[in-house]
Design a protein around this motif. Structure first.
Motif, PDB file in Angstrom:
ATOM      1  N   UNK A 133       0.585  -2.357  12.562  1.00 34.89           N
ATOM      2  CA  UNK A 133       1.991  -1.953  12.614  1.00 34.89           C
ATOM      3  C   UNK A 133       2.178  -0.654  11.839  1.00 34.89           C
ATOM      4  N   UNK A 134       3.197   0.106  12.206  1.00 39.23           N
ATOM      5  CA  UNK A 134       3.607   1.255  11.413  1.00 39.23           C
ATOM      6  C   UNK A 134       5.018   1.005  10.888  1.00 39.23           C
ATOM      7  N   UNK A 135       5.339   1.624   9.747  1.00 33.20           N
ATOM      8  CA  UNK A 135       6.598   1.330   9.072  1.00 33.20           C
ATOM      9  C   UNK A 135       7.192   2.574   8.432  1.00 33.20           C
ATOM     10  N   UNK A 136       8.500   2.507   8.222  1.00 34.47           N
ATOM     11  CA  UNK A 136       9.207   3.477   7.394  1.00 34.47           C
ATOM     12  C   UNK A 136       9.892   2.725   6.270  1.00 34.47           C
ATOM     13  N   UNK A 142      11.737  -1.544   3.448  1.00 39.07           N
ATOM     14  CA  UNK A 142      11.320  -1.292   4.826  1.00 39.07           C
ATOM     15  C   UNK A 142      12.534  -1.290   5.746  1.00 39.07           C
ATOM     16  N   UNK A 143      12.716  -0.196   6.482  1.00 47.56           N
ATOM     17  CA  UNK A 143      13.859  -0.092   7.389  1.00 47.56           C
ATOM     18  C   UNK A 143      13.434  -0.063   8.858  1.00 47.56           C
ATOM     19  N   UNK A 144      12.167   0.258   9.114  1.00 48.25           N
ATOM     20  CA  UNK A 144      11.652   0.210  10.483  1.00 48.25           C
ATOM     21  C   UNK A 144      10.227  -0.317  10.472  1.00 48.25           C
ATOM     22  N   UNK A 145       9.913  -1.103  11.488  1.00 52.67           N
ATOM     23  CA  UNK A 145       8.544  -1.594  11.677  1.00 52.67           C
ATOM     24  C   UNK A 145       8.295  -1.645  13.170  1.00 52.67           C
ATOM     25  N   UNK A 146       7.188  -1.084  13.601  1.00 55.84           N
ATOM     26  CA  UNK A 146       6.897  -1.052  15.028  1.00 55.84           C
ATOM     27  C   UNK A 146       5.427  -1.254  15.330  1.00 55.84           C
ATOM     28  N   UNK A 181      15.898  -0.187  14.463  1.00 52.10           N
ATOM     29  CA  UNK A 181      16.100  -0.049  13.030  1.00 52.10           C
ATOM     30  C   UNK A 181      16.466   1.342  12.577  1.00 52.10           C
ATOM     31  N   UNK A 182      16.730   2.259  13.519  1.00 48.27           N
ATOM     32  CA  UNK A 182      17.098   3.617  13.127  1.00 48.27           C
ATOM     33  C   UNK A 182      18.417   3.587  12.356  1.00 48.27           C
ATOM     34  N   UNK A 183      18.579   4.597  11.498  1.00 48.46           N
ATOM     35  CA  UNK A 183      19.798   4.646  10.703  1.00 48.46           C
ATOM     36  C   UNK A 183      19.898   5.951   9.951  1.00 48.46           C
TER      37      UNK A 183
END
Length: 209
Positions: A133-136, A142-146, A181-183
């Motif tokens: 997985x990749x994350x921000x 953590x606000x995004x995980x894909x 999860x974008x923001x």
């Protein structure tokens, strides 16, 4: 960075992201581009973004690097040598207004520093990418995980579509789409881009008024 030529971006390539913004889920790849002036490396520095045009949203993505011209029949592994993580920053309020007028998105997507990029790493192949997985993370949360296995259009489809309609050559890169999860970012936010548990790049946001 100075060897990168074209920047292609895949829009709405994760179903949940398309739905969270109220967009129709595409039935074929949906691509747009950014100018090379948009590129900036996430190497721990402060990145300046426009803070006087409404909300600036982060969109975290896996980025592919093309190392040779595409020829029909090539696989992803034949043409991609490296990968990185990136953020497709978007002036969301500006984009909404442009969409209402059926105008191109470039002003909302192509501003300086809108294409953040980590250092490149060796590309293990399309199947192997789905194992991680990749994350921000924003300010430690953590606000995004894909995961690329959730993309509507896989890497092979993206490569073939981009090559047919725009051409692909050495030095081109492709942002493959963002998960849900974008923001918005705020002034002073610290962003960290992770592949699995490994931090590939960081930056601090400064919104210029």
């Amino acid at each position: 960075m100075n060897q990168i030529r074209n920047i292609y971006c895949v829009g709405r390539n994760y179903r949940l992201h398309a739905e969270e913004l109220g967009n129709a889920v595409p039935t074929s790849p949906f691509l747009f581009s950014k100018p090379t002036h948009a590129l900036v490396e996430a190497n721990g520095q402060t990145i300046v973004l426009p803070g006087n045009q409404g909300e600036v949203h982060y969109e975290t993505e896996l980025v592919l690097h093309i190392f040779r011209p595409y020829e029909p029949g090539m696989s992803v592994e034949d043409i991609v040598d490296k990968m990185a993580l990136g953020i497709d920053f978007t002036l969301r309020d500006v984009q909404s207004e442009l969409k209402k007028k059926s105008h191109p998105w470039l002003r909302a997507k192509g501003f300086p520093n809108s294409a953040v990029l980590t250092k490149f790493h060796a590309f293990p192949g399309e199947a192997a990418c789905a194992e991680t997985d990749f994350s921000l993370f924003k300010n430690g949360e953590r606000v995004q995980r894909g995961n690329v296995s959730d993309m509507l259009f896989n890497m092979q489809t993206i490569i073939e579509f981009a090559a047919e309609h725009f051409g692909l050559g050495q030095g081109d890169i492709i942002y493959t789409g963002t998960p849900a999860g974008v923001g918005p970012v705020a002034d002073g936010d610290k962003l960290e881009l992770l592949w699995g548990d490994d931090v590939w790049g960081t930056c601090v946001i400064h919104l210029r008024l």
